[in-house]
Design a protein around this motif. Structure first.
Motif, PDB file in Angstrom:
ATOM      1  N   SER A 392       0.830  -1.209   0.000  1.00 43.75           N
ATOM      2  CA  SER A 392       0.000   0.000   0.000  1.00 43.75           C
ATOM      3  C   SER A 392       0.858   1.251   0.000  1.00 43.75           C
ATOM      4  CB  SER A 392      -0.930  -0.001   1.220  1.00 43.75           C
ATOM      5  OG  SER A 392      -1.834  -1.080   1.160  1.00 43.75           O
ATOM      6  N   MET A 393       1.932   1.248   0.812  1.00 45.10           N
ATOM      7  CA  MET A 393       2.811   2.420   0.844  1.00 45.10           C
ATOM      8  C   MET A 393       3.478   2.642  -0.506  1.00 45.10           C
ATOM      9  SD  MET A 393       4.545   2.633   4.629  1.00 45.10           S
ATOM     10  CE  MET A 393       5.129   0.956   4.777  1.00 45.10           C
ATOM     11  N   GLU A 394       3.916   1.568  -1.132  1.00 43.25           N
ATOM     12  CA  GLU A 394       4.557   1.715  -2.441  1.00 43.25           C
ATOM     13  C   GLU A 394       3.562   2.201  -3.493  1.00 43.25           C
ATOM     14  OE1 GLU A 394       7.573   1.673  -3.276  1.00 43.25           O
ATOM     15  OE2 GLU A 394       8.457   0.975  -1.396  1.00 43.25           O
ATOM     16  N   GLY A 395       2.303   1.725  -3.376  1.00 41.90           N
ATOM     17  CA  GLY A 395       1.288   2.189  -4.324  1.00 41.90           C
ATOM     18  C   GLY A 395       1.021   3.670  -4.189  1.00 41.90           C
ATOM     19  N   LEU A 396       0.910   4.161  -2.947  1.00 45.20           N
ATOM     20  CA  LEU A 396       0.713   5.592  -2.717  1.00 45.20           C
ATOM     21  C   LEU A 396       1.916   6.390  -3.193  1.00 45.20           C
ATOM     22  CD1 LEU A 396      -0.833   5.400   0.863  1.00 45.20           C
ATOM     23  CD2 LEU A 396      -2.033   6.104  -1.209  1.00 45.20           C
ATOM     24  N   ALA A 397       3.111   5.880  -2.913  1.00 44.61           N
ATOM     25  CA  ALA A 397       4.321   6.573  -3.349  1.00 44.61           C
ATOM     26  C   ALA A 397       4.374   6.664  -4.871  1.00 44.61           C
ATOM     27  CB  ALA A 397       5.554   5.857  -2.811  1.00 44.61           C
ATOM     28  N   ALA A 398       3.954   5.620  -5.561  1.00 47.50           N
ATOM     29  CA  ALA A 398       3.946   5.646  -7.025  1.00 47.50           C
ATOM     30  C   ALA A 398       2.984   6.701  -7.547  1.00 47.50           C
ATOM     31  CB  ALA A 398       3.573   4.261  -7.565  1.00 47.50           C
ATOM     32  N   GLU A 399       1.806   6.816  -6.908  1.00 48.09           N
ATOM     33  CA  GLU A 399       0.850   7.850  -7.312  1.00 48.09           C
ATOM     34  C   GLU A 399       1.430   9.252  -7.103  1.00 48.09           C
ATOM     35  OE1 GLU A 399      -3.027   7.759  -8.163  1.00 48.09           O
ATOM     36  OE2 GLU A 399      -1.710   6.439  -9.300  1.00 48.09           O
ATOM     37  N   LEU A 400       2.050   9.465  -5.947  1.00 52.67           N
ATOM     38  CA  LEU A 400       2.668  10.763  -5.678  1.00 52.67           C
ATOM     39  C   LEU A 400       3.813  11.046  -6.648  1.00 52.67           C
ATOM     40  CD1 LEU A 400       2.718  10.628  -1.773  1.00 52.67           C
ATOM     41  CD2 LEU A 400       1.447  12.287  -3.156  1.00 52.67           C
ATOM     42  N   ARG A 401       4.596  10.037  -6.946  1.00 54.83           N
ATOM     43  CA  ARG A 401       5.722  10.209  -7.869  1.00 54.83           C
ATOM     44  C   ARG A 401       5.225  10.637  -9.250  1.00 54.83           C
ATOM     45  NH1 ARG A 401       7.357   5.273  -7.849  1.00 54.83           N
ATOM     46  NH2 ARG A 401       8.302   5.496  -5.783  1.00 54.83           N
ATOM     47  N   ALA A 402       4.162   9.987  -9.716  1.00 53.33           N
ATOM     48  CA  ALA A 402       3.612  10.347 -11.033  1.00 53.33           C
ATOM     49  C   ALA A 402       3.066  11.770 -11.033  1.00 53.33           C
ATOM     50  CB  ALA A 402       2.510   9.350 -11.414  1.00 53.33           C
ATOM     51  N   ALA A 403       2.416  12.167  -9.922  1.00 47.77           N
ATOM     52  CA  ALA A 403       1.878  13.527  -9.841  1.00 47.77           C
ATOM     53  C   ALA A 403       3.005  14.560  -9.809  1.00 47.77           C
ATOM     54  CB  ALA A 403       1.003  13.666  -8.594  1.00 47.77           C
ATOM     55  N   ILE A 404       4.090  14.254  -9.111  1.00 53.81           N
ATOM     56  CA  ILE A 404       5.224  15.185  -9.048  1.00 53.81           C
ATOM     57  C   ILE A 404       5.879  15.329 -10.418  1.00 53.81           C
ATOM     58  CG2 ILE A 404       7.559  15.459  -8.099  1.00 53.81           C
ATOM     59  CD1 ILE A 404       6.451  14.205  -5.485  1.00 53.81           C
ATOM     60  N   GLU A 405       6.045  14.219 -11.117  1.00 50.81           N
ATOM     61  CA  GLU A 405       6.621  14.295 -12.464  1.00 50.81           C
ATOM     62  C   GLU A 405       5.743  15.125 -13.387  1.00 50.81           C
ATOM     63  OE1 GLU A 405       7.100  10.256 -13.609  1.00 50.81           O
ATOM     64  OE2 GLU A 405       8.825   9.892 -12.283  1.00 50.81           O
ATOM     65  N   TYR A 406       4.436  14.962 -13.269  1.00 53.23           N
ATOM     66  CA  TYR A 406       3.519  15.770 -14.078  1.00 53.23           C
ATOM     67  C   TYR A 406       3.665  17.248 -13.728  1.00 53.23           C
ATOM     68  CZ  TYR A 406      -0.848  17.724 -15.860  1.00 53.23           C
ATOM     69  OH  TYR A 406      -1.774  18.503 -16.506  1.00 53.23           O
ATOM     70  N   ALA A 407       3.729  17.540 -12.423  1.00 46.89           N
ATOM     71  CA  ALA A 407       3.800  18.935 -11.979  1.00 46.89           C
ATOM     72  C   ALA A 407       5.084  19.616 -12.437  1.00 46.89           C
ATOM     73  CB  ALA A 407       3.689  18.988 -10.452  1.00 46.89           C
ATOM     74  N   ARG A 408       6.192  18.884 -12.404  1.00 48.24           N
ATOM     75  CA  ARG A 408       7.478  19.481 -12.783  1.00 48.24           C
ATOM     76  C   ARG A 408       7.511  19.894 -14.251  1.00 48.24           C
ATOM     77  NH1 ARG A 408      11.684  15.358  -9.639  1.00 48.24           N
ATOM     78  NH2 ARG A 408      11.476  16.325  -7.564  1.00 48.24           N
ATOM     79  N   ALA A 409       6.650  19.290 -15.062  1.00 46.07           N
ATOM     80  CA  ALA A 409       6.584  19.651 -16.480  1.00 46.07           C
ATOM     81  C   ALA A 409       5.542  20.733 -16.753  1.00 46.07           C
ATOM     82  CB  ALA A 409       6.280  18.411 -17.311  1.00 46.07           C
TER      83      ALA A 409
END
Length: 591
Positions: A392-409
């Protein structure tokens, strides 16, 4: 305008006479279609009398303190007014009214229900947003009403609304909740600050001609041990550390520098260590926008330092705006520059420290009203708390990681058409009217407009949206409104030294065990109703004095909830009751 047994104001409010008051104080009834505007006119009229809205409402609501106009009971108003209802009164709405049908929540008592939220376009399918262990929010999630389902222990402060816990941030908080005693507000605040740091300086908003970076500074304010400030921050950071090992290792500063120059120097050193440089010469310059998160669990130290080091407050204000930080001194080796710094902050402080260290100059200079103070309290008891499953923690981290990558662009964020209309027609006026007349509240409310837009943009990026939608504005408004309610609560509950007869200060260590036993017995027998001071004196009249009662009450510490009351402008009195947690503990011990 008058009615039998009632006093009616020209704005459409009616108040029962004192002798007809029910268990919730007077009974205001707002029947005009434009309720909020009518109420504001009524508040303005009370201010002109010289007494002010707080004094009048404290008289109307004699059974509890009312620090501002937000404590009015809206019994016949629009659903949009529910956030103004006193939290304790809101919880009491399920109790039966005297001589009538059971009261219902405000949103159910007036008019038709609000239509369900319309789905808005997204570049993600529902399947791509679903995380292991996290319930996908329904379309009607986060509409109105308090998020009291988070709390299993008595909470003396304001309650957040469900609007705060939407989108990906709300999913993370919901997933963490079964595994932590930390306040969901504290978890959410830490998460938003960390997210705002990780996305970097490129995404931004504009207010007029000013560029605003999306950094969020939060200040968790809670009592020592009971506030669980560190617990809430730790829960959020445990997830966030899995998002990016590089960010965790090189971009997070735990603790704070001792001076304004040290603040800039530390950031420059962190940037160089992280390789945030350009050029290949011997002394390369820093790239602009170094992202950093500062977590300080003793923020009171920073507040005290700013009084003697003007550069610290100045550099903090510069960092909030996203401008270049620099220290220029004669010795070149001690000079430091961080171009367009991108720094988010999470601070922890107790209510007493916040009140004691928030000086007039801090308010006037605008240093600490750039923070979002949020009242936090332990939300539940988990003696044997389990750890969240790693998947569950890794799944949440993956969602946050994808959102951060989107935001940085992403670059500039602006409102979509629906959000623009909502901001112009409804929200802007509400935000500019958040102040309750206090100079301190006004200083924080003055940042409501830029901060609401910043927070809304962060919610949008967490949803991987390139524009700000109405749902993001509702979430940001709920967050900002909770900030103002937190400051109101913290400042209105300032600990006054208890004074007995002749100005004597009670001494809890001298409390007589027999008197303390009688006082506890009276409070337990009456719970949950409060007990007046005169009734408690009657219980010990043959064995103790007023001073003995003061000592016994003081010995109860935070298990006791005192309330000042003044009915119809009469002499202030005191009511006392035990917290629900204390009653449960005492009964369990007796059994």
């Amino acid at each position: 305008m008058t009615q039998t047994g009632k006093k009616v104001s020209s704005a459409g409010f009616s108040f029962l006479d004192d002798e007809d008051e029910g268990p919730w104080g007077a009974d205001p009834v707002l029947s005009t279609p434009d309720g909020e505007a009518a109420f504001r006119r009524w508040v303005a009229a009370t201010v002109e009398t010289g007494r002010g809205p707080a004094a009048l409402l404290a008289r109307v609501h004699a059974d509890r303190p009312a620090p501002g106009w937000a404590k009015v009971m809206f019994l016949n108003a629009s659903p949009s007014h529910e956030r103004f209802v006193d939290a304790r009164y809101r919880r009491s709405l399920g109790r039966p009214a005297v001589g009538g049908e059971p009261l219902r929540p405000v949103r159910d008592k007036v008019g038709p229900a609000e239509p369900p939220a319309q789905s808005e376009p997204s570049d993600r399918t529902p399947e791509s947003r679903r995380v292991s262990g996290v319930r996908e929010p329904r379309a009607d999630d986060g509409r109105r009403g308090t998020a009291d389902h988070w709390y299993r222990l008595e909470r003396p402060g304001p309650l957040p609304t469900q609007d705060m816990f939407t989108g990906l941030p709300g999913q993370v908080v919901a997933a963490l909740h079964p595994y932590t005693e930390g306040d969901p507000v504290g978890v959410l605040a830490t998460l938003l600050s960390a997210f705002s740091a990780a996305i970097g300086h490129r995404p931004h908003i504009r207010i007029g001609s000013s560029r605003h970076p999306l950094v969020i500074w939060t200040m968790l304010i809670g009592r020592t041990a009971l506030g669980r400030k560190g617990t809430a921050t730790g829960a959020a950071m445990e997830i966030f550390e899995r998002v990016s090992g590089d960010f965790t290792d090189r971009h997070i500063l735990y603790g704070s520098p001792s001076s304004g120059a040290g603040f800039v120097g530390k950031l420059e050193a962190m940037a160089r260590e992280a390789g945030w440089v350009e050029g290949g010469d011997e002394d390369p310059g820093l790239l602009p926008g170094f992202p950093a998160l500062m977590v300080e669990e003793e923020w009171a130290k920073v507040m005290r330092r700013s009084r003697i080091d003007d550069a610290l407050g100045q550099n903090l204000r510069t960092a909030w705006q996203g401008n270049t930080l620099s220290v220029i001194v004669k010795k070149k080796a001690d000079c430091a520059t961080v171009p367009k710094a991108h720094v988010a902050i999470v601070g922890h402080v107790t209510p007493d420290e916040f009140r004691a260290n928030l000086s007039a100059s801090d308010v006037a200079g605008g240093t600490f009203n750039r923070f979002l103070p949020l009242y936090v309290q332990r939300c539940q008891s988990l003696p044997l708390a389990d750890q969240m499953p790693e998947a569950s923690m890794e799944g949440l981290a993956a969602e946050l990681r994808a959102a951060i990558e989107y935001a940085r662009a992403t670059d500039l964020l602006d409102f979509d058409d629906a959000a623009r209309a909502y901001w112009k027609d409804e929200l802007y006026d509400r935000l500019t009217g958040l102040s309750t007349g206090s100079e301190l509240i006004e200083s924080f409310a003055g940042r409501a407009v830029p901060y609401t837009k910043r927070i809304a943009a962060v919610y949008a990026l967490a949803d991987r949206c390139g524009t700000i939608a109405p749902r993001h504005l509702r979430s940001a408004e709920a967050f900002t409104t909770y900030v103002i309610a937190s400051v109101e609560h913290i400042m209105s509950t300032a600990a006054r030294p208890p004074v007995g007869r002749g100005g004597r200060t009670p001494r809890p260590e001298n409390a007589d065990p027999q008197i303390r036993h009688r006082v506890l017995g009276a409070l337990l027998a009456a719970h949950p109703a409060p007990v007046s001071r005169s009734d408690l004196l009657a219980k010990i009249k043959n064995i103790g004095s007023t001073a003995d009662l003061d000592d016994a009450l003081a010995s109860l510490g935070e298990d006791l909830l005192p309330t000042e009351t003044s009915i119809s402008g009469g002499r202030p009195g005191r009511l006392y009751r035990l917290t629900n947690e204390a009653v449960a503990r005492i009964k369990s011990r007796d059994e």
